[in-house]
Scaffold this motif. Structure first.
Motif, PDB file in Angstrom:
ATOM      1  N   GLY A   1      17.525 -32.801 -34.910  1.00  0.00           N
ATOM      2  CA  GLY A   1      16.517 -32.747 -35.952  1.00  0.00           C
ATOM      3  C   GLY A   1      15.173 -33.326 -35.564  1.00  0.00           C
ATOM      4  N   TYR A   2      15.040 -33.817 -34.330  1.00  0.00           N
ATOM      5  CA  TYR A   2      13.762 -34.351 -33.883  1.00  0.00           C
ATOM      6  C   TYR A   2      12.835 -33.208 -33.484  1.00  0.00           C
ATOM      7  N   THR A   3      11.536 -33.399 -33.660  1.00  0.00           N
ATOM      8  CA  THR A   3      10.563 -32.391 -33.251  1.00  0.00           C
ATOM      9  C   THR A   3       9.413 -33.065 -32.530  1.00  0.00           C
ATOM     10  N   TRP A   4       8.655 -32.272 -31.781  1.00  0.00           N
ATOM     11  CA  TRP A   4       7.447 -32.750 -31.137  1.00  0.00           C
ATOM     12  C   TRP A   4       6.340 -32.828 -32.183  1.00  0.00           C
ATOM     13  N   PRO A   5       5.378 -33.693 -31.989  1.00  0.00           N
ATOM     14  CA  PRO A   5       4.255 -33.741 -32.937  1.00  0.00           C
ATOM     15  C   PRO A   5       3.548 -32.387 -32.988  1.00  0.00           C
ATOM     16  N   GLY A   6       3.260 -31.924 -34.198  1.00  0.00           N
ATOM     17  CA  GLY A   6       2.590 -30.647 -34.381  1.00  0.00           C
ATOM     18  C   GLY A   6       3.513 -29.461 -34.471  1.00  0.00           C
TER      19      GLY A   6
ATOM     20  N   TRP B   1      -1.348 -24.269 -33.534  1.00  0.00           N
ATOM     21  CA  TRP B   1      -1.678 -23.668 -32.243  1.00  0.00           C
ATOM     22  C   TRP B   1      -2.364 -24.662 -31.322  1.00  0.00           C
ATOM     23  N   ARG B   2      -3.064 -25.654 -31.858  1.00  0.00           N
ATOM     24  CA  ARG B   2      -3.739 -26.641 -31.005  1.00  0.00           C
ATOM     25  C   ARG B   2      -2.728 -27.501 -30.257  1.00  0.00           C
ATOM     26  N   PHE B   3      -1.658 -27.884 -30.944  1.00  0.00           N
ATOM     27  CA  PHE B   3      -0.624 -28.664 -30.272  1.00  0.00           C
ATOM     28  C   PHE B   3       0.108 -27.828 -29.226  1.00  0.00           C
TER      29      PHE B   3
ATOM     30  N   VAL C   1       1.108 -26.664 -23.497  1.00  0.00           N
ATOM     31  CA  VAL C   1       1.083 -25.691 -22.394  1.00  0.00           C
ATOM     32  C   VAL C   1       0.162 -26.176 -21.282  1.00  0.00           C
ATOM     33  N   VAL C   2      -1.009 -26.710 -21.630  1.00  0.00           N
ATOM     34  CA  VAL C   2      -1.950 -27.200 -20.618  1.00  0.00           C
ATOM     35  C   VAL C   2      -1.358 -28.388 -19.861  1.00  0.00           C
ATOM     36  N   VAL C   3      -0.761 -29.326 -20.577  1.00  0.00           N
ATOM     37  CA  VAL C   3      -0.170 -30.498 -19.911  1.00  0.00           C
ATOM     38  C   VAL C   3       0.957 -30.073 -18.978  1.00  0.00           C
ATOM     39  N   ALA C   4       1.832 -29.173 -19.429  1.00  0.00           N
ATOM     40  CA  ALA C   4       2.933 -28.701 -18.574  1.00  0.00           C
ATOM     41  C   ALA C   4       2.389 -27.964 -17.357  1.00  0.00           C
TER      42      ALA C   4
END
Length: 140
Positions: free
Chosen positions: A98-103, A115-117, A122-125
Motif C-alpha cells: 500500500g505504499y506509494t511514491w510521492p506524487g 506528470w511532473r513527478f 524518469v530524469v533521475v533514473a
C-alpha cells in the motif's frame, strides 16, 4: 421444495439460503475476516530483496573501485542488473502493501499520477543509468 424464492425447506433454510429471521433468533455471531494484506512488511518478504540488493551492489562496486581486469565491466553490469532487479522487487512489494511514491496515487484510488513527478522520476533514473554505463565504459 417448489422452487419459489420464498419457499422454506426443512431445517430453517429457504431455497436460496438461510433465513435472516432464523439467524437473528439463534443469536450466532458473524465472523469477519480481513482479506486485505497488512500494511507492513515481514522479514521473510524483505530479506530476499535486501540480500539481492547487497550482492548486486557489491558486484557493481568492487570492479569499479579496484579495476579487476577484463571481466570487471561484465561483472559490474551484472551487479547493476541485480541491483535494479532488487529495486524493482522492492517497489512491487511496497506497492502491494500500500505504499506509494510521492506524487503517485495508490492503486485503488483511480486518480492519475502527477506528470511532473513522473517526469522527475524518469530524469533521475536516466541520469543514474547514464552515469553507471559511463563509469563501466571507462573500465575499458
Amino acid at each position: 421444495m417448489d422452487g419459489r424464492p420464498g419457499a422454506t425447506v426443512t431445517g430453517g433454510l429457504s431455497a436460496d439460503g438461510p433465513d435472516e429471521q432464523d439467524e437473528a433468533e439463534r443469536g450466532t455471531p458473524e465472523v469477519e475476516v480481513e482479506l486485505r494484506p497488512q500494511g507492513k512488511f515481514r522479514i521473510w518478504q524483505i530479506a530476499p530483496i535486501v540480500i539481492l540488493a547487497g550482492v548486486g551492489s557489491l558486484m557493481f562496486a568492487f570492479p569499479l573501485a579496484f579495476g579487476t581486469g577484463d571481466g570487471g565491466s561484465v561483472t559490474a553490469m551484472l551487479g547493476l542488473l541485480l541491483g535494479c532487479c532488487a529495486a524493482g522487487w522492492g517497489m512491487a512489494a511496497a506497492r502491494k502493501v500500500g505504499y506509494t511514491w510521492p506524487g503517485l496515487p495508490s492503486k485503488a484510488s483511480g486518480e492519475r499520477a502527477d506528470w511532473r513527478f513522473v517526469a522527475l522520476y524518469v530524469v533521475v533514473a536516466a541520469v543514474v543509468v547514464a552515469l553507471a554505463v559511463w563509469r563501466v565504459a571507462r573500465l575499458r
